[in-house]
Design a protein around this motif. Structure first.
Motif, PDB file in Angstrom:
ATOM      1  N   ARG A  95       0.833  -1.231   0.009  1.00 44.98           N
ATOM      2  CA  ARG A  95       0.056   0.237  -0.038  1.00 44.98           C
ATOM      3  C   ARG A  95       0.989   1.154  -0.048  1.00 44.98           C
ATOM      4  O   ARG A  95       0.343   2.443  -0.668  1.00 44.98           O
ATOM      5  CB  ARG A  95      -1.048   0.094   1.168  1.00 44.98           C
ATOM      6  CG  ARG A  95      -0.523  -0.035   2.602  1.00 44.98           C
ATOM      7  CD  ARG A  95      -1.365  -0.284   3.764  1.00 44.98           C
ATOM      8  NE  ARG A  95      -2.457   0.961   3.442  1.00 44.98           N
ATOM      9  CZ  ARG A  95      -3.348   1.303   4.359  1.00 44.98           C
ATOM     10  NH1 ARG A  95      -3.939   0.106   4.833  1.00 44.98           N
ATOM     11  NH2 ARG A  95      -4.225   2.115   4.005  1.00 44.98           N
ATOM     12  N   GLY A  96       2.015   1.294   0.436  1.00 47.23           N
ATOM     13  CA  GLY A  96       2.842   2.364   0.508  1.00 47.23           C
ATOM     14  C   GLY A  96       3.516   2.651  -0.963  1.00 47.23           C
ATOM     15  O   GLY A  96       4.170   3.774  -1.005  1.00 47.23           O
ATOM     16  N   GLU A  97       3.505   1.777  -1.852  1.00 44.55           N
ATOM     17  CA  GLU A  97       4.116   1.980  -3.107  1.00 44.55           C
ATOM     18  C   GLU A  97       2.999   2.150  -4.083  1.00 44.55           C
ATOM     19  O   GLU A  97       3.441   2.341  -5.400  1.00 44.55           O
ATOM     20  CB  GLU A  97       4.880   0.744  -3.517  1.00 44.55           C
ATOM     21  CG  GLU A  97       5.858   0.320  -2.426  1.00 44.55           C
ATOM     22  CD  GLU A  97       6.480  -1.021  -2.403  1.00 44.55           C
ATOM     23  OE1 GLU A  97       7.845  -1.134  -2.763  1.00 44.55           O
ATOM     24  OE2 GLU A  97       5.637  -2.218  -2.764  1.00 44.55           O
ATOM     25  N   ILE A  98       1.619   2.119  -3.873  1.00 44.77           N
ATOM     26  CA  ILE A  98       0.478   2.351  -4.826  1.00 44.77           C
ATOM     27  C   ILE A  98       0.350   3.871  -5.159  1.00 44.77           C
ATOM     28  O   ILE A  98       0.645   4.680  -4.204  1.00 44.77           O
ATOM     29  CB  ILE A  98      -0.495   1.705  -4.249  1.00 44.77           C
ATOM     30  CG1 ILE A  98      -0.313   0.252  -4.345  1.00 44.77           C
ATOM     31  CG2 ILE A  98      -1.841   2.085  -5.381  1.00 44.77           C
ATOM     32  CD1 ILE A  98      -0.466  -0.436  -5.523  1.00 44.77           C
ATOM     33  N   SER A  99       0.447   4.193  -6.378  1.00 44.15           N
ATOM     34  CA  SER A  99      -0.118   5.752  -6.729  1.00 44.15           C
ATOM     35  C   SER A  99      -1.571   5.685  -6.451  1.00 44.15           C
ATOM     36  O   SER A  99      -2.428   5.264  -7.065  1.00 44.15           O
ATOM     37  CB  SER A  99       0.437   5.972  -8.150  1.00 44.15           C
ATOM     38  OG  SER A  99       1.768   5.838  -8.344  1.00 44.15           O
ATOM     39  N   GLY A 100      -1.806   6.841  -5.742  1.00 40.55           N
ATOM     40  CA  GLY A 100      -3.221   7.177  -5.475  1.00 40.55           C
ATOM     41  C   GLY A 100      -3.561   8.312  -4.575  1.00 40.55           C
ATOM     42  O   GLY A 100      -2.570   8.705  -3.986  1.00 40.55           O
ATOM     43  N   SER A 101      -4.856   8.780  -4.513  1.00 38.88           N
ATOM     44  CA  SER A 101      -5.010  10.059  -3.643  1.00 38.88           C
ATOM     45  C   SER A 101      -4.987   9.576  -2.067  1.00 38.88           C
ATOM     46  O   SER A 101      -5.106   8.712  -1.744  1.00 38.88           O
ATOM     47  CB  SER A 101      -6.337  10.331  -3.958  1.00 38.88           C
ATOM     48  OG  SER A 101      -6.685  11.226  -3.198  1.00 38.88           O
ATOM     49  N   THR A 102      -4.560  10.579  -1.593  1.00 36.29           N
ATOM     50  CA  THR A 102      -4.628  10.257  -0.015  1.00 36.29           C
ATOM     51  C   THR A 102      -5.841  10.999   0.660  1.00 36.29           C
ATOM     52  O   THR A 102      -5.848  10.861   2.086  1.00 36.29           O
ATOM     53  CB  THR A 102      -3.399  11.042   0.443  1.00 36.29           C
ATOM     54  OG1 THR A 102      -3.126  12.453   0.219  1.00 36.29           O
ATOM     55  CG2 THR A 102      -1.921  10.435   0.132  1.00 36.29           C
ATOM     56  N   ARG A 103      -6.576  11.129  -0.123  1.00 34.46           N
ATOM     57  CA  ARG A 103      -7.884  11.690   0.380  1.00 34.46           C
ATOM     58  C   ARG A 103      -8.653  10.907   0.935  1.00 34.46           C
ATOM     59  O   ARG A 103      -8.800   9.736   0.695  1.00 34.46           O
ATOM     60  CB  ARG A 103      -8.653  12.452  -0.684  1.00 34.46           C
ATOM     61  CG  ARG A 103     -10.162  13.012  -0.459  1.00 34.46           C
ATOM     62  CD  ARG A 103     -10.760  13.257  -1.703  1.00 34.46           C
ATOM     63  NE  ARG A 103     -11.138  12.386  -2.404  1.00 34.46           N
ATOM     64  CZ  ARG A 103     -12.488  11.666  -2.206  1.00 34.46           C
ATOM     65  NH1 ARG A 103     -13.343  12.108  -1.218  1.00 34.46           N
ATOM     66  NH2 ARG A 103     -12.802  10.758  -3.262  1.00 34.46           N
ATOM     67  N   LYS A 104      -9.354  11.339   2.282  1.00 30.65           N
ATOM     68  CA  LYS A 104     -10.248  10.371   2.982  1.00 30.65           C
ATOM     69  C   LYS A 104     -11.405  10.127   1.896  1.00 30.65           C
ATOM     70  O   LYS A 104     -12.081  11.173   1.423  1.00 30.65           O
ATOM     71  CB  LYS A 104     -10.570  10.694   4.273  1.00 30.65           C
ATOM     72  CG  LYS A 104     -11.389   9.908   5.148  1.00 30.65           C
ATOM     73  CD  LYS A 104     -11.636  10.200   6.636  1.00 30.65           C
ATOM     74  CE  LYS A 104     -12.584   9.380   7.393  1.00 30.65           C
ATOM     75  NZ  LYS A 104     -11.856   8.077   7.748  1.00 30.65           N
ATOM     76  N   LEU A 105     -11.832   8.897   1.841  1.00 24.50           N
ATOM     77  CA  LEU A 105     -12.845   8.467   0.961  1.00 24.50           C
ATOM     78  C   LEU A 105     -14.332   8.898   1.364  1.00 24.50           C
ATOM     79  O   LEU A 105     -15.010   9.452   0.293  1.00 24.50           O
ATOM     80  CB  LEU A 105     -12.747   7.024   0.759  1.00 24.50           C
ATOM     81  CG  LEU A 105     -11.576   6.224   0.157  1.00 24.50           C
ATOM     82  CD1 LEU A 105     -11.755   4.925  -0.044  1.00 24.50           C
ATOM     83  CD2 LEU A 105     -11.324   6.963  -1.214  1.00 24.50           C
ATOM     84  N   LYS A 106     -14.554   8.953   2.576  1.00 22.84           N
ATOM     85  CA  LYS A 106     -15.653   9.235   3.080  1.00 22.84           C
ATOM     86  C   LYS A 106     -15.885   9.582   4.475  1.00 22.84           C
ATOM     87  O   LYS A 106     -14.892   9.166   5.183  1.00 22.84           O
ATOM     88  CB  LYS A 106     -16.945   8.091   2.791  1.00 22.84           C
ATOM     89  CG  LYS A 106     -16.571   7.012   3.525  1.00 22.84           C
ATOM     90  CD  LYS A 106     -17.426   5.748   3.116  1.00 22.84           C
ATOM     91  CE  LYS A 106     -16.938   4.324   3.601  1.00 22.84           C
ATOM     92  NZ  LYS A 106     -17.778   3.262   3.241  1.00 22.84           N
ATOM     93  N   LYS A 107     -16.751  10.414   5.175  1.00 19.27           N
ATOM     94  CA  LYS A 107     -16.738  10.661   6.672  1.00 19.27           C
ATOM     95  C   LYS A 107     -16.706   9.149   7.393  1.00 19.27           C
ATOM     96  O   LYS A 107     -17.023   8.462   6.793  1.00 19.27           O
ATOM     97  CB  LYS A 107     -17.978  11.625   6.785  1.00 19.27           C
ATOM     98  CG  LYS A 107     -19.335  10.885   6.697  1.00 19.27           C
ATOM     99  CD  LYS A 107     -20.279  11.819   7.051  1.00 19.27           C
ATOM    100  CE  LYS A 107     -21.671  11.121   6.899  1.00 19.27           C
ATOM    101  NZ  LYS A 107     -22.931  12.028   7.139  1.00 19.27           N
ATOM    102  N   GLN A 108     -16.072   9.483   8.570  1.00 17.21           N
ATOM    103  CA  GLN A 108     -15.952   8.365   9.499  1.00 17.21           C
ATOM    104  C   GLN A 108     -17.104   7.593   9.798  1.00 17.21           C
ATOM    105  O   GLN A 108     -17.135   6.639   9.819  1.00 17.21           O
ATOM    106  CB  GLN A 108     -14.854   8.948  10.486  1.00 17.21           C
ATOM    107  CG  GLN A 108     -14.630   7.904  11.613  1.00 17.21           C
ATOM    108  CD  GLN A 108     -13.583   7.168  11.162  1.00 17.21           C
ATOM    109  OE1 GLN A 108     -13.045   7.163  10.044  1.00 17.21           O
ATOM    110  NE2 GLN A 108     -12.805   6.360  12.122  1.00 17.21           N
TER     111      GLN A 108
END
Length: 209
Positions: A54-67
């Motif tokens: 998971r630390g090597e994947i390219s992708g957004s660091t945005r939280k997907l949805k509210k907690q």
């Protein structure tokens, strides 16, 4: 132990060679053979396999949805292994598969494999030969004269011979090597081993050390 020397047509030349008991008549050590074959097969592996975590994947660091409040599980990253395209959990990593064996054990393994072939009457000695040009048909004729056309055979030459090597390259069941390339796996894998006189001298001098 004396063995008749054959010519390229499979007929006896009238000469015999003495096979060294130190190389061709020892009590086979099957565990040594196992270890040497295991090392050979391990060295065939490149060990370059790799999966992204998971630390090597390219992708957004945005939280997907509210907690809270969605009625579904919490999620903080699109790179999580639970999502398609996310990182792999405990995936394969590059690895060195090489194994170390000492020279004496490897020498014992080769002598044991040769002794087994000798015991099974699967060892043939032929006089040194050469082809004028690479001809698969001529090589097949050579195997047929020895009764090896439908068997897995290993032909061991004293020195590199391109004409003989190229003549055998299209044949799936036959392999040509020099005495210096001989190893335990190749001996065990073949149904019959054919040694030229020059190869025999080199093998004995090397394995008697």
């Amino acid at each position: 132990m004396k063995v008749a020397v054959l010519d390229i047509t499979g007929k006896e030349t009238g000469r015999k060679v003495e096979l060294s008991d130190e190389v061709f008549a020892i009590e086979p050590n099957e565990h040594a053979i196992y270890l040497d074959v295991k090392q050979y097969l391990a060295h065939q592996r490149q060990g370059t396999h790799k999966a992204k975590e998971r630390g090597e994947i390219s992708g957004s660091t945005r939280k997907l949805k509210k907690q809270k409040g969605t009625g579904t599980a919490r999620a903080g990253s699109i790179k999580s292994p639970v999502f398609r395209g996310g990182g792999r959990v405990f995936g394969p990593r590059p690895k060195d598969y090489s194994q170390k064996l000492n020279k004496n054990l490897k020498r014992l393994a080769r002598k044991s494999a040769l002794s087994l072939k000798s015991k099974e009457n699967a060892l043939v000695v032929v006089e040194d030969f050469n082809f004028e040009a690479p001809k698969t048909k001529q090589f097949v004729s050579f195997l047929t004269s020895l009764g090896l056309e439908n068997k897995k055979s290993l032909i061991v030459l004293g020195d590199t011979n391109n004409n003989v090597y190229l003549s055998s390259r299209n044949l799936e069941r036959s392999e040509v090597v020099t005495g210096s390339e001989l190893n335990t796996y190749k001996i065990v894998h073949a149904n019959s081993v054919v040694l030229t006189e020059s190869a025999l001298e080199g093998i004995e001098s090397n394995l008697k050390k």
